[in-house]
Write a protein that holds these residues in place. Structure first.
Motif, PDB file in Angstrom:
ATOM      1  N   LYS A  65      -4.472  -6.288   4.179  1.00 29.00           N
ATOM      2  CA  LYS A  65      -4.291  -6.952   5.606  1.00 29.00           C
ATOM      3  C   LYS A  65      -3.461  -6.121   6.248  1.00 29.00           C
ATOM      4  CE  LYS A  65      -2.534 -11.263   7.561  1.00 29.00           C
ATOM      5  NZ  LYS A  65      -1.930 -12.513   7.089  1.00 29.00           N
ATOM      6  N   ASN A  66      -2.364  -5.465   5.953  1.00 29.61           N
ATOM      7  CA  ASN A  66      -1.262  -4.466   6.665  1.00 29.61           C
ATOM      8  C   ASN A  66      -1.631  -3.051   6.378  1.00 29.61           C
ATOM      9  OD1 ASN A  66       0.816  -3.224   7.979  1.00 29.61           O
ATOM     10  ND2 ASN A  66       2.265  -4.688   7.091  1.00 29.61           N
ATOM     11  N   GLN A  67      -2.558  -2.642   6.932  1.00 27.76           N
ATOM     12  CA  GLN A  67      -2.968  -1.211   6.747  1.00 27.76           C
ATOM     13  C   GLN A  67      -2.043  -0.104   6.839  1.00 27.76           C
ATOM     14  OE1 GLN A  67      -6.629  -0.031   8.663  1.00 27.76           O
ATOM     15  NE2 GLN A  67      -7.611  -2.045   8.822  1.00 27.76           N
ATOM     16  N   ARG A  68      -0.917  -0.578   7.948  1.00 31.16           N
ATOM     17  CA  ARG A  68      -0.073   0.449   8.176  1.00 31.16           C
ATOM     18  C   ARG A  68       1.068   0.785   7.073  1.00 31.16           C
ATOM     19  NH1 ARG A  68       4.518  -0.077  12.597  1.00 31.16           N
ATOM     20  NH2 ARG A  68       5.729   1.985  12.532  1.00 31.16           N
ATOM     21  N   SER A  69       1.061  -0.532   6.507  1.00 23.75           N
ATOM     22  CA  SER A  69       2.138  -0.510   5.268  1.00 23.75           C
ATOM     23  C   SER A  69       1.743   0.212   4.052  1.00 23.75           C
ATOM     24  CB  SER A  69       2.778  -1.917   5.103  1.00 23.75           C
ATOM     25  OG  SER A  69       3.294  -2.671   6.004  1.00 23.75           O
ATOM     26  N   VAL A  70       0.503  -0.084   3.909  1.00 21.12           N
ATOM     27  CA  VAL A  70      -0.319   0.691   2.743  1.00 21.12           C
ATOM     28  C   VAL A  70      -0.550   2.225   2.785  1.00 21.12           C
ATOM     29  CG1 VAL A  70      -2.383   0.542   1.313  1.00 21.12           C
ATOM     30  CG2 VAL A  70      -1.728  -1.564   1.950  1.00 21.12           C
ATOM     31  N   THR A  71      -0.725   2.542   3.905  1.00 21.85           N
ATOM     32  CA  THR A  71      -0.905   3.921   4.354  1.00 21.85           C
ATOM     33  C   THR A  71       0.318   4.487   4.172  1.00 21.85           C
ATOM     34  OG1 THR A  71      -2.771   3.587   5.812  1.00 21.85           O
ATOM     35  CG2 THR A  71      -1.605   5.852   5.998  1.00 21.85           C
ATOM     36  N   GLY A  72       1.459   4.031   4.777  1.00 24.23           N
ATOM     37  CA  GLY A  72       2.868   4.433   4.839  1.00 24.23           C
ATOM     38  C   GLY A  72       3.232   4.646   3.389  1.00 24.23           C
ATOM     39  N   LEU A  73       3.076   3.699   2.496  1.00 20.72           N
ATOM     40  CA  LEU A  73       3.470   3.475   1.142  1.00 20.72           C
ATOM     41  C   LEU A  73       2.842   4.550   0.368  1.00 20.72           C
ATOM     42  CD1 LEU A  73       5.316   1.888  -0.888  1.00 20.72           C
ATOM     43  CD2 LEU A  73       3.331   0.543  -1.316  1.00 20.72           C
ATOM     44  N   ASN A  74       1.367   4.836   0.270  1.00 21.70           N
ATOM     45  CA  ASN A  74       0.768   5.930  -0.235  1.00 21.70           C
ATOM     46  C   ASN A  74       1.072   7.110   0.045  1.00 21.70           C
ATOM     47  OD1 ASN A  74      -1.203   6.672  -1.972  1.00 21.70           O
ATOM     48  ND2 ASN A  74      -2.726   6.484  -0.299  1.00 21.70           N
ATOM     49  N   VAL A  75       1.513   7.313   1.124  1.00 26.02           N
ATOM     50  CA  VAL A  75       2.008   8.766   1.746  1.00 26.02           C
ATOM     51  C   VAL A  75       3.329   9.058   1.115  1.00 26.02           C
ATOM     52  CG1 VAL A  75       2.558  10.340   3.509  1.00 26.02           C
ATOM     53  CG2 VAL A  75       0.257   9.120   3.444  1.00 26.02           C
ATOM     54  N   GLY A  76       4.162   7.837   1.197  1.00 29.13           N
ATOM     55  CA  GLY A  76       5.521   7.899   0.688  1.00 29.13           C
ATOM     56  C   GLY A  76       5.771   8.345  -0.827  1.00 29.13           C
ATOM     57  N   ILE A  77       4.749   7.528  -1.424  1.00 34.22           N
ATOM     58  CA  ILE A  77       4.767   7.881  -2.933  1.00 34.22           C
ATOM     59  C   ILE A  77       4.262   9.250  -3.371  1.00 34.22           C
ATOM     60  CG2 ILE A  77       3.728   7.187  -4.983  1.00 34.22           C
ATOM     61  CD1 ILE A  77       3.580   4.117  -3.982  1.00 34.22           C
ATOM     62  N   LEU A  78       3.332   9.713  -2.579  1.00 36.45           N
ATOM     63  CA  LEU A  78       2.806  11.227  -2.671  1.00 36.45           C
ATOM     64  C   LEU A  78       4.125  12.117  -2.432  1.00 36.45           C
ATOM     65  CD1 LEU A  78       0.423  13.330  -2.888  1.00 36.45           C
ATOM     66  CD2 LEU A  78       0.606  13.325  -0.490  1.00 36.45           C
ATOM     67  N   PHE A  79       4.867  11.827  -1.332  1.00 35.73           N
ATOM     68  CA  PHE A  79       5.982  12.508  -1.142  1.00 35.73           C
ATOM     69  C   PHE A  79       6.889  12.835  -2.165  1.00 35.73           C
ATOM     70  CE2 PHE A  79       4.226  13.445   3.108  1.00 35.73           C
ATOM     71  CZ  PHE A  79       3.893  14.794   3.313  1.00 35.73           C
ATOM     72  N   ILE A  80       7.446  11.522  -2.468  1.00 31.52           N
ATOM     73  CA  ILE A  80       8.447  11.517  -3.637  1.00 31.52           C
ATOM     74  C   ILE A  80       7.860  11.849  -4.843  1.00 31.52           C
ATOM     75  CG2 ILE A  80       9.411   9.496  -5.084  1.00 31.52           C
ATOM     76  CD1 ILE A  80       9.321   7.715  -2.396  1.00 31.52           C
ATOM     77  N   GLY A  81       6.743  11.687  -5.210  1.00 37.92           N
ATOM     78  CA  GLY A  81       6.329  12.487  -6.336  1.00 37.92           C
ATOM     79  C   GLY A  81       6.355  14.051  -6.401  1.00 37.92           C
ATOM     80  N   MET A  82       6.119  14.641  -5.234  1.00 35.82           N
ATOM     81  CA  MET A  82       6.245  16.193  -5.006  1.00 35.82           C
ATOM     82  C   MET A  82       7.803  16.390  -5.132  1.00 35.82           C
ATOM     83  SD  MET A  82       3.803  16.385  -1.858  1.00 35.82           S
ATOM     84  CE  MET A  82       3.356  17.948  -1.855  1.00 35.82           C
ATOM     85  N   GLY A  83       8.439  15.405  -4.433  1.00 33.06           N
ATOM     86  CA  GLY A  83      10.050  15.661  -4.664  1.00 33.06           C
ATOM     87  C   GLY A  83      10.439  15.905  -6.243  1.00 33.06           C
TER      88      GLY A  83
END
Length: 195
Positions: A65-83
């Protein structure tokens, strides 16, 4: 049954391609530690997996339903994993460069196995296909992620070099820490701005 050309661009196929490029590049670079050009080519092959892993985000988000939140969460998790990877990497140097690079290879193999296992029957609940994700105009948007990742790695690398020039003990570990902090910051920002 007729298969359309867009069937090549399903989420599952793109994620599998991403995992394969990453695994092959990270594995083959182990054989070229003393040849900079070939090592760079293999590292570049592995890096091709990065934008391929990002490409399906919009399609997957469209099933929520909330595409923006899902996209931001997905990209955020990616960067946190890189960190987290940046934090762990200096610790692995105690096993030598081969051990450090080998650890990344093993993780990419595990990732490939997980993608193959958990994406069966995918896609399920979204209608957008990925055909447009690979058009020249969309590829241009991938540069945003590439620039963020490049600068994060760049700052960590510069920090390590400068600390080493000034004879600071554990310069590589500090560089990894600084690079990791920049990735964590990017990830947290992405998650918080998506709410």
């Amino acid at each position: 049954m007729q298969v359309t050309s867009s069937a090549r661009f399903t989420v599952r196929n793109v994620l599998i391609a991403s995992s394969i490029f990453t695994f092959l590049g990270l594995t083959l670079r182990l054989f070229f530690l003393h040849n900079f050009v070939l090592f760079l080519i293999m590292q570049t092959l592995a890096a091709v997996g990065y934008p391929l892993a990002i490409a399906p985000v919009g399609s997957v988000a469209s099933s929520f339903k909330n595409q923006r939140s899902v996209t931001g969460l997905n990209v955020g998790i990616l960067f946190i994993g890189m960190g987290i990877g940046s934090f762990i990497s200096p610790l692995l140097l105690t096993f030598g460069v081969e051990g450090d690079l080998g650890f990344a290879t093993v993780l990419s193999l595990i990732s490939l196995a997980l993608v193959l296992s958990f994406t069966r029957g995918y896609p399920k609940n979204y209608t957008r296909n990925l055909r447009g994700s690979f058009s020249p105009l969309m590829v241009r948007n991938w540069y945003v992620g590439l620039v963020i990742a490049t600068f994060s790695v760049f700052f960590g690398g510069v920090a390590s070099t400068l600390l080493n020039v000034h004879h600071v003990p554990n310069a590589i570990s500090f560089g990894g820490l600084l690079g990791g902090l920049s990735f964590i910051g990017s990830g947290l920002s992405s998650v918080s701005l998506s709410k």
